[in-house]
Design a protein around this motif. Sequence first.
Motif, mmCIF file in Angstrom:
data_model
loop_
_atom_site.group_PDB
_atom_site.id
_atom_site.type_symbol
_atom_site.label_atom_id
_atom_site.label_comp_id
_atom_site.label_asym_id
_atom_site.label_seq_id
_atom_site.Cartn_x
_atom_site.Cartn_y
_atom_site.Cartn_z
ATOM 1 N N LEU A 109 0.925 -1.232 -0.192
ATOM 2 C CA LEU A 109 -0.359 -0.111 0.283
ATOM 3 C C LEU A 109 0.693 0.808 0.028
ATOM 4 O O LEU A 109 0.665 2.285 -0.681
ATOM 5 C CB LEU A 109 -0.878 0.577 1.163
ATOM 6 N N LYS A 110 2.169 1.087 0.642
ATOM 7 C CA LYS A 110 2.834 2.183 1.168
ATOM 8 C C LYS A 110 3.059 2.484 -0.247
ATOM 9 O O LYS A 110 3.571 4.016 -1.306
ATOM 10 C CB LYS A 110 3.912 2.276 1.637
ATOM 11 N N TYR A 111 3.750 1.605 -1.372
ATOM 12 C CA TYR A 111 3.415 1.814 -3.199
ATOM 13 C C TYR A 111 2.889 1.675 -4.187
ATOM 14 O O TYR A 111 3.221 2.254 -5.739
ATOM 15 C CB TYR A 111 5.267 1.712 -3.505
ATOM 16 N N SER A 112 1.485 1.760 -3.394
ATOM 17 C CA SER A 112 0.787 1.722 -4.732
ATOM 18 C C SER A 112 -1.249 2.065 -4.090
ATOM 19 O O SER A 112 -0.859 2.931 -3.240
ATOM 20 C CB SER A 112 -0.308 0.223 -4.854
ATOM 21 N N SER A 113 -1.533 1.810 -5.476
ATOM 22 C CA SER A 113 -2.541 2.771 -5.275
ATOM 23 C C SER A 113 -3.896 1.841 -4.361
ATOM 24 O O SER A 113 -4.627 2.172 -3.737
ATOM 25 C CB SER A 113 -3.507 2.987 -6.161
ATOM 26 N N GLU A 115 -3.550 -2.667 -1.684
ATOM 27 C CA GLU A 115 -3.125 -3.025 -1.138
ATOM 28 C C GLU A 115 -2.367 -4.425 -1.923
ATOM 29 O O GLU A 115 -1.498 -5.200 -1.060
ATOM 30 C CB GLU A 115 -3.484 -3.581 0.434
ATOM 31 N N LYS A 116 -3.397 -4.642 -3.412
ATOM 32 C CA LYS A 116 -3.066 -5.699 -4.188
ATOM 33 C C LYS A 116 -1.544 -5.249 -5.085
ATOM 34 O O LYS A 116 -1.678 -4.127 -5.032
ATOM 35 C CB LYS A 116 -4.133 -5.732 -5.060
ATOM 36 N N PHE A 117 -0.753 -5.866 -4.927
ATOM 37 C CA PHE A 117 0.562 -6.461 -5.327
ATOM 38 C C PHE A 117 0.513 -5.988 -7.169
ATOM 39 O O PHE A 117 -0.782 -6.560 -7.639
ATOM 40 C CB PHE A 117 1.435 -8.074 -5.443
ATOM 41 N N ASN A 118 0.503 -5.236 -7.415
ATOM 42 C CA ASN A 118 0.477 -5.070 -9.328
ATOM 43 C C ASN A 118 1.304 -4.077 -9.511
ATOM 44 O O ASN A 118 1.142 -3.001 -9.758
ATOM 45 C CB ASN A 118 -0.932 -4.215 -9.592
ATOM 46 N N PRO A 119 2.566 -4.423 -9.982
ATOM 47 C CA PRO A 119 3.589 -3.795 -10.300
ATOM 48 C C PRO A 119 4.242 -3.199 -11.553
ATOM 49 O O PRO A 119 4.389 -1.873 -11.609
ATOM 50 C CB PRO A 119 4.625 -4.873 -9.924
ATOM 51 N N GLN A 126 8.967 3.580 -7.375
ATOM 52 C CA GLN A 126 8.180 2.652 -6.082
ATOM 53 C C GLN A 126 8.547 1.256 -6.152
ATOM 54 O O GLN A 126 8.850 0.878 -5.012
ATOM 55 C CB GLN A 126 6.525 3.383 -6.669
ATOM 56 N N SER A 127 8.645 0.680 -7.647
ATOM 57 C CA SER A 127 9.386 -0.589 -7.614
ATOM 58 C C SER A 127 10.657 -0.837 -6.745
ATOM 59 O O SER A 127 11.067 -1.686 -6.138
ATOM 60 C CB SER A 127 9.446 -0.897 -9.108
ATOM 61 N N LEU A 128 11.833 0.322 -6.839
ATOM 62 C CA LEU A 128 12.784 -0.400 -6.478
ATOM 63 C C LEU A 128 12.945 0.187 -5.082
ATOM 64 O O LEU A 128 13.308 -0.706 -3.855
ATOM 65 C CB LEU A 128 13.993 1.255 -6.961
#
Length: 140
Positions: A109-113, A115-119, A126-128
């Motif tokens: 969630l910290k790096y996405s919109s 809680e679903k992992f959607n790289p 964000q991915s790094l």
Amino acid sequence: MALYRLIYVSQAIAGIGYADLIDIMNKSEENNRNVGITGMLAFGDSMFLQVLEGSRQLVSQTYNRILLDKRHTNAELIEFSEIEYRNFGLWSMKAVHIDDHPELKPTILKYSSSEKFNPISMTGKQSLNFLYELNLQNQP
Ligand code: FAD
């Protein structure tokens, strides 16, 4: 020698699961150790997110080989850049099965919109940063 970092995202083909991840990790650890490549592989919701670090030539060779692997498809290159030092130097390849770790949801969630992992929706930074936090949470 110049060091490079490569990050990509790809989609697992149907039916790929934990056993395949272990198989990929074992082969990767062996191959990467032999050529001085380090990195991290996250797998969740049928998506792979991987970072590779090492010499430009060997990172390129490894990535080209990975692209030929029929266990995934639709690879998208997120980053290929020169780096001053390694961030994942402890691992020849550490794999994390995201679906098995609900405690990682806040990190996702910290790096996405959500809680679903959607790289595929993550920026390069964000991915790094996400992979780096996985790395910190999975020290040997
Ligand atoms: P072998 O293991 O002998 O494989 C020969 C061929 O068979 C290769 O083309 C391989 O792709 C294919 N193959 C092997 N096992 C299977 C299988 N179960 N199903 C379908 N095809 C198969 N390799 C690395 O060296 N470093 C990495 O960091 C790395 N990361 C990877 C990340 C992902 C998401 C995936 C899917 C694969 C990754 N691999 C990695 C594996 C890589 O794609 C090659 O399979 C491996 O490097 C080939 O090793 P080898 O030359 O010893 O050949």
